[in-house]
Motif scaffolding. Structure first.
Motif, mmCIF file in Angstrom:
data_model
loop_
_atom_site.group_PDB
_atom_site.id
_atom_site.type_symbol
_atom_site.label_atom_id
_atom_site.label_comp_id
_atom_site.label_asym_id
_atom_site.label_seq_id
_atom_site.Cartn_x
_atom_site.Cartn_y
_atom_site.Cartn_z
ATOM 1 N N GLU A 1 -1.054 4.059 10.429
ATOM 2 C CA GLU A 1 -2.397 4.608 10.304
ATOM 3 C C GLU A 1 -2.394 5.755 9.301
ATOM 4 N N GLU A 2 -3.552 5.983 8.674
ATOM 5 C CA GLU A 2 -3.770 7.026 7.674
ATOM 6 C C GLU A 2 -3.062 6.734 6.349
ATOM 7 N N THR A 3 -2.518 5.514 6.203
ATOM 8 C CA THR A 3 -1.966 5.119 4.906
ATOM 9 C C THR A 3 -3.104 5.002 3.898
ATOM 10 N N GLU A 4 -2.878 5.485 2.683
ATOM 11 C CA GLU A 4 -3.890 5.398 1.630
ATOM 12 C C GLU A 4 -3.749 4.066 0.886
ATOM 13 N N ILE A 5 -4.864 3.357 0.782
ATOM 14 C CA ILE A 5 -4.891 2.069 0.084
ATOM 15 C C ILE A 5 -5.864 2.189 -1.082
ATOM 16 N N GLN B 1 -18.676 -4.548 -5.374
ATOM 17 C CA GLN B 1 -17.769 -5.329 -4.554
ATOM 18 C C GLN B 1 -16.326 -4.954 -4.897
ATOM 19 N N VAL B 2 -15.441 -5.049 -3.885
ATOM 20 C CA VAL B 2 -14.021 -4.759 -4.105
ATOM 21 C C VAL B 2 -13.383 -5.960 -4.799
ATOM 22 N N ILE B 3 -12.722 -5.699 -5.922
ATOM 23 C CA ILE B 3 -12.112 -6.793 -6.680
ATOM 24 C C ILE B 3 -10.586 -6.795 -6.604
ATOM 25 N N LYS B 4 -9.982 -5.703 -6.087
ATOM 26 C CA LYS B 4 -8.518 -5.631 -6.026
ATOM 27 C C LYS B 4 -8.110 -4.584 -4.991
ATOM 28 N N GLN B 5 -6.919 -4.766 -4.342
ATOM 29 C CA GLN B 5 -6.340 -3.769 -3.437
ATOM 30 C C GLN B 5 -4.844 -3.725 -3.681
ATOM 31 N N ASN B 6 -4.247 -2.498 -3.628
ATOM 32 C CA ASN B 6 -2.842 -2.351 -4.023
ATOM 33 C C ASN B 6 -1.861 -2.721 -2.920
ATOM 34 N N ILE B 7 -2.299 -2.799 -1.655
ATOM 35 C CA ILE B 7 -1.446 -3.269 -0.561
ATOM 36 C C ILE B 7 -2.056 -4.564 -0.039
ATOM 37 N N ALA B 8 -1.262 -5.627 -0.026
ATOM 38 C CA ALA B 8 -1.788 -6.959 0.303
ATOM 39 C C ALA B 8 -2.287 -7.019 1.734
ATOM 40 N N GLU B 9 -3.241 -7.897 1.954
ATOM 41 C CA GLU B 9 -3.767 -8.097 3.302
ATOM 42 C C GLU B 9 -2.645 -8.561 4.235
ATOM 43 N N PRO C 1 -6.468 -5.041 6.336
ATOM 44 C CA PRO C 1 -7.474 -6.109 6.212
ATOM 45 C C PRO C 1 -7.632 -6.560 4.762
ATOM 46 N N LYS C 2 -8.355 -7.676 4.591
ATOM 47 C CA LYS C 2 -8.680 -8.140 3.241
ATOM 48 C C LYS C 2 -9.952 -7.440 2.796
ATOM 49 N N PHE C 3 -9.807 -6.444 1.918
ATOM 50 C CA PHE C 3 -10.957 -5.710 1.394
ATOM 51 C C PHE C 3 -11.620 -6.456 0.231
ATOM 52 N N ILE C 4 -10.864 -7.299 -0.450
ATOM 53 C CA ILE C 4 -11.391 -7.999 -1.628
ATOM 54 C C ILE C 4 -12.599 -8.857 -1.219
ATOM 55 N N GLU D 1 -12.260 2.724 8.213
ATOM 56 C CA GLU D 1 -12.442 3.735 9.260
ATOM 57 C C GLU D 1 -12.049 3.165 10.617
ATOM 58 N N LYS D 2 -12.392 1.895 10.867
ATOM 59 C CA LYS D 2 -12.011 1.254 12.132
ATOM 60 C C LYS D 2 -10.490 1.204 12.285
ATOM 61 N N LYS D 3 -9.796 0.948 11.181
ATOM 62 C CA LYS D 3 -8.338 0.820 11.209
ATOM 63 C C LYS D 3 -7.637 2.166 11.018
ATOM 64 N N ASN D 4 -8.399 3.228 10.828
ATOM 65 C CA ASN D 4 -7.846 4.569 10.581
ATOM 66 C C ASN D 4 -6.980 4.574 9.322
ATOM 67 N N LEU D 5 -7.527 3.944 8.268
ATOM 68 C CA LEU D 5 -6.865 3.925 6.966
ATOM 69 C C LEU D 5 -7.684 4.726 5.965
ATOM 70 N N LYS D 6 -7.036 5.191 4.893
ATOM 71 C CA LYS D 6 -7.724 5.944 3.854
ATOM 72 C C LYS D 6 -7.903 5.048 2.628
ATOM 73 N N LEU D 7 -9.075 5.153 2.002
ATOM 74 C CA LEU D 7 -9.345 4.385 0.790
ATOM 75 C C LEU D 7 -9.355 5.308 -0.427
ATOM 76 N N LYS D 8 -8.682 4.878 -1.472
ATOM 77 C CA LYS D 8 -8.779 5.534 -2.771
ATOM 78 C C LYS D 8 -9.526 4.565 -3.689
ATOM 79 N N GLU D 9 -10.707 4.968 -4.142
ATOM 80 C CA GLU D 9 -11.578 4.067 -4.900
ATOM 81 C C GLU D 9 -11.449 4.325 -6.400
#
Length: 821
Positions: free
Chosen positions: A568-572, A554-562, A519-522, A534-542
């Motif tokens: 599942e369980e991939t760390e983003i 607010q989230v300003i950047k994510q390392n894997i594009a939307e 998803p788009k977290f930004i 959590e809905k997508k069963n993904l892990k977040l590294k903040e």
């Protein structure tokens, strides 16, 4: 290329493999050149076509096989780096080979030098030997599946995939034509295949390299397959007489239609090739020709005086051996003889006569020995029969006169109680009292399967092979057992089985992983991002970061594009705003008009929100048509103004451009709000008419305009911000402005003046934080009397800024205490 493959270009698999271009396509899969983002390397990605994705049985087999092939590690086998299976796509990531196929190389060269053919064949055989030793048979060896690097290194591809081709398409059709030229006879008949099928295919490739043509061809795949099963290949030396005879023998032995007559292992074929390389004139004496023109293959004769033997080791009648050798010699004569030849009738008549004499002698011997036996009660001698392969009970029943001494051994090749070996050769005359030593099979040795659960798949495989068992790796998803760890075996642990038994080893492939879109977290708050992850069963590294565009948390950047597809369980990794402002730099560019070359020289002043921070002069004769560039910075939106003044007449002044910059992020782009390109022409200086009336002896003084300029001291950078007031000696204010000394220190300030005689002007400054902090910075005298502007600085207090620096009450108190002490 269809639309589906078009859509794949640019797609990133599991957020890691970016597909760059389609480089190959086949019946089962498409192959793409791709970039491995994680390892920063180019790879090849094979993606199964959609028509195979619907078969659960096929997918299960493909996944298990892919894992098994990944265990292969050999310099002549294309490496498999990774596999990916999810609901949307199934793929294998392989080593990218920057070369051409052997098929392409043969097409370019036509006929290969025999040294090159041998060099390539040994590499192929070593790759196959490595695979065969691990229980993997290729089943689709062909020149199209062999890649060649520029340095001549061979890489064998597509291990294991061919077996699925055979299972999903068991009829020979047009789809099979790519492989049917290399298919073994048993494979063409649909029978079980093993390592010897691969050796047959290597023989076909060697034939093709040495002659420039395939051994069999036809209009349909079925026609070609029938030739593999029934037709002897044309001898290589009839096509290319420069081929050494020993190499021809090696090639044709590998291509024997009966598997048992071929090389039994890749290693055996390598040994013969190595012998040939040492002595290219070597003749292995493998070939003997039968009366029907077909070729029979036996082990090479080491003793020229030994009797001829057939495939089972039985002695041949002398006539048969002579017939074969005569035909072999006749072939040799065919190559050397040019003009005179023997009549072929003579050796035939000689052979017939020899057979007649031998049969007559045998008949007389039989009659005489029969009569003697009748008279004396029977002979005490007998001819030793060939009993290898017979069951022990059958030997005792058929040959009761044999005095057997039995030794027993375990064997995976012979059944229990089957004769494995006889020490007395068949055909030898022996006394009936002679002890005949034979070896009887006990069948395969029984071994117990240990408990291999919780071992790694590599350890279990090694342990099973040491026990003489054949492990077959089966990968299954399991939520409780870690990836690549053994779950169980079949037969189960502690079962007793025979050596050579196939043991299925069930290995965990880890938890069944589904593919999801990122998803788009930004723009989300971190709490919203956590809920979505959590809905997508993904892990977040903040991680924390600063931004002028987003609010705190607010989230300003994510390392894997939307919209990237990941498991599942991939760390983003997401960057969360910490609320701190960031000083963003940007560059403003204005293209100066090309038609302003004659407008004169202008002073350019740059303002940020009304505060001057830079000024310069530009002669439009050389700057017209060029780009005006200046750097701006800030943490919040600001307006920048560019003002120009004609240096020849300071009254000719105006705003050239107004620019807005939001300073949200590093990608911020300045917005040109207004730009008056015609302003230079409007402010063009026109010199006044200076001609004088010759008759006038006392001309009226002319009013002269100009500007007063003072350079601010460089030591005032830390003194704060001041209001500047420019006035004449009568107290008339000419101009006011505010300057931040951190930007203005060391730069000039100026104001416009005019007059006819001498006049005095003052510059006063006041600290904007305390109006009581004020004083006269400079007093300047201007003389206009001679028609020019002459400036004379009467006084200039350069320390006034630091004297008027604002000090807070708290800081002032501390200073007072220090003074009292």
């Amino acid at each position: 290329m269809d639309n589906n493959t078009d859509n794949m270009i640019g797609r990133r698999l599991d957020g890691r493999y970016e597909l760059l271009e389609l480089i190959g396509t086949g019946g089962m899969a498409d192959i793409y050149k791709a970039k491995d983002i994680t390892e920063d390397r180019i790879v090849a990605v094979k993606i199964l076509k959609n028509e195979f994705a619907g078969s659960e049985d096929f997918l299960r087999r493909f996944r298990n096989e892919s894992k098994a092939i990944a265990l292969l590690s050999h310099p002549n086998i294309v490496k498999i780096y990774d596999v990916g299976f999810n609901e949307q796509i199934q793929y294998i990531v392989m080593e990218y080979i920057d070369g051409i196929s052997l098929a392409e190389y043969i097409k370019l060269q036509g006929v290969l030098k025999w040294k090159d053919a041998v060099y390539f064949t040994i590499q192929i055989l070593r790759a196959l030997q490595h695979a065969h030793d691990r229980g993997i048979v290729h089943r689709d060896i062909k020149s199209q599946n062999v890649m060649m690097l520029p340095d001549g290194t061979i890489k064998v591809m597509d291990f294991g995939i061919a077996r699925f081709n055979r299972e999903t398409d068991k009829t020979l059709s047009e789809k099979a034509i790519g492989s049917v030229h290399y298919i073994s006879p048993e494979q063409a008949r649909g029978e079980m295949t093993d390592e010897k099928s691969d050796i047959y295919s290597v023989g076909v490739m060697l034939y093709e390299m040495l002659t420039g043509q395939k051994p069999f061809d036809g209009e349909t795949p079925v026609a070609i397959a029938l030739q593999h099963m029934q037709t002897p290949p044309k001898p290589l030396r009839e096509i290319n007489s420069s081929i050494p005879e020993g190499l021809e023998e090696i090639t044709l032995k590998a291509m024997q239609k009966e598997p048992s007559m071929r090389y039994q292992t890749a290693g055996e074929m390598i040994n013969d090739i190595e012998e040939f390389k040492k002595d290219p004139s070597i003749v292995f004496e493998y070939k003997y020709f039968s009366t029907d023109g077909s070729t029979k293959y036996f082990d090479k004769v080491s003793d020229p005086n030994a009797p001829d033997q057939n495939a089972n080791g039985d002695e041949l009648p002398e006539s048969e051996g002579e017939e074969d050798n005569d035909l072999y010699d006749e072939d040799e004569d065919d190559e050397d003889e040019v003009e005179e030849r023997r009549s072929p009738l003579l050796p035939i008549l000689f052979a017939v006569a020899s057979v007649f004499v031998i049969m007559t002698a045998w008949l007389i011997f039989t009659i005489v020995s029969g009569n003697l036996g009748t008279e004396s009660g029977g002979s005490d001698e007998m001819t030793m029969p060939n009993i290898v392969g017979m069951m022990l009970d059958d030997v005792k029943t058929k040959y009761p006169e044999l005095n057997l001494d039995i030794d027993r051994q375990y064997s995976t090749e012979y059944k229990e109680n089957e004769v494995m070996d006889q020490k007395t050769p068949a055909g030898r005359t022996i006394k009936k009292s002679t002890i005949v030593n034979i070896v009887i099979s006990n069948g395969p040795q029984k071994v117990e399967i240990d408990d291999y659960s919780n071992l790694t798949v590599q350890d279990a495989q090694i342990k099973l092979e040491k026990k003489g068992l054949k492990p077959k790796i089966v990968y299954v998803n399991n939520d409780d057992v870690a990836k690549d760890i053994v779950i169980k075996t079949e037969p189960a642990a502690h079962s007793e089985v025979s050596q050579g038994t196939l043991v299925k080893v069930y290995v965990s492939n880890g938890k069944l992983v589904k593919a999801v879109n990122v998803p788009k977290f930004i723009g989300m708050t971190i709490e919203e991002a956590r809920e979505e992850a959590e809905k997508k069963n993904l892990k977040l590294k903040e991680v924390a970061g600063s931004s002028n565009e987003y609010e705190k948390d607010q989230v300003i950047k994510q390392n894997i594009a939307e919209n990237s597809v990941v498991n599942e369980e991939t760390e983003i990794e997401v960057t969360v705003c910490d609320g701190k402002a960031v000083n963003i730099k940007a560059e403003v560019s204005l293209n100066l008009p090309t038609d302003a070359t004659d407008t004169g020289t202008f002073k350019f002043e740059y303002f940020k929100d009304g505060v001057s921070f830079k000024e310069e002069e530009r002669d439009m004769a050389v700057n017209s048509g060029k780009t005006l560039t200046f750097e701006v910075s800030g943490t919040e939106p600001a307006t920048f103004t560019v003002k120009i003044t004609n240096v020849n007449d300071t009254s000719l002044s105006g705003v050239l451009a107004e620019i807005s910059v939001d300073f949200k992020n590093e990608d911020t782009e300045p917005e040109i709000v207004s730009y008056d390109e015609g302003l230079f022409k409007k402010l063009k200086y026109v010199a006044p008419d200076t001609s004088k009336d010759e008759s006038s002896s006392n001309p009226e003084p002319t009013e002269v305009s100009g500007s007063v300029t003072v350079t601010l001291p460089t030591n005032a950078a830390q003194s704060g911000t001041f209001n500047f007031t420019y006035m004449d000696s009568d107290g008339n204010v000419i101009k006011t402005e505010t300057k931040d000394m951190s930007l203005a220190a060391g730069k000039p300030v100026s104001f416009d003046v005019s007059g006819k005689d001498k006049r005095t002007y003052l510059i006063k400054i006041t600290n904007v934080k305390d109006e009581a902090l004020t004083g006269t910075l400079a007093e300047i005298e201007i003389d206009f009397s001679d028609g020019t502007v002459k400036q004379n600085i009467i006084s200039y207090d350069q320390n006034l800024f630091n004297n008027l620096k604002f000090i807070s009450n708290e800081a002032s108190g501390e200073h007072s205490e220090e003074t009292d002490e």
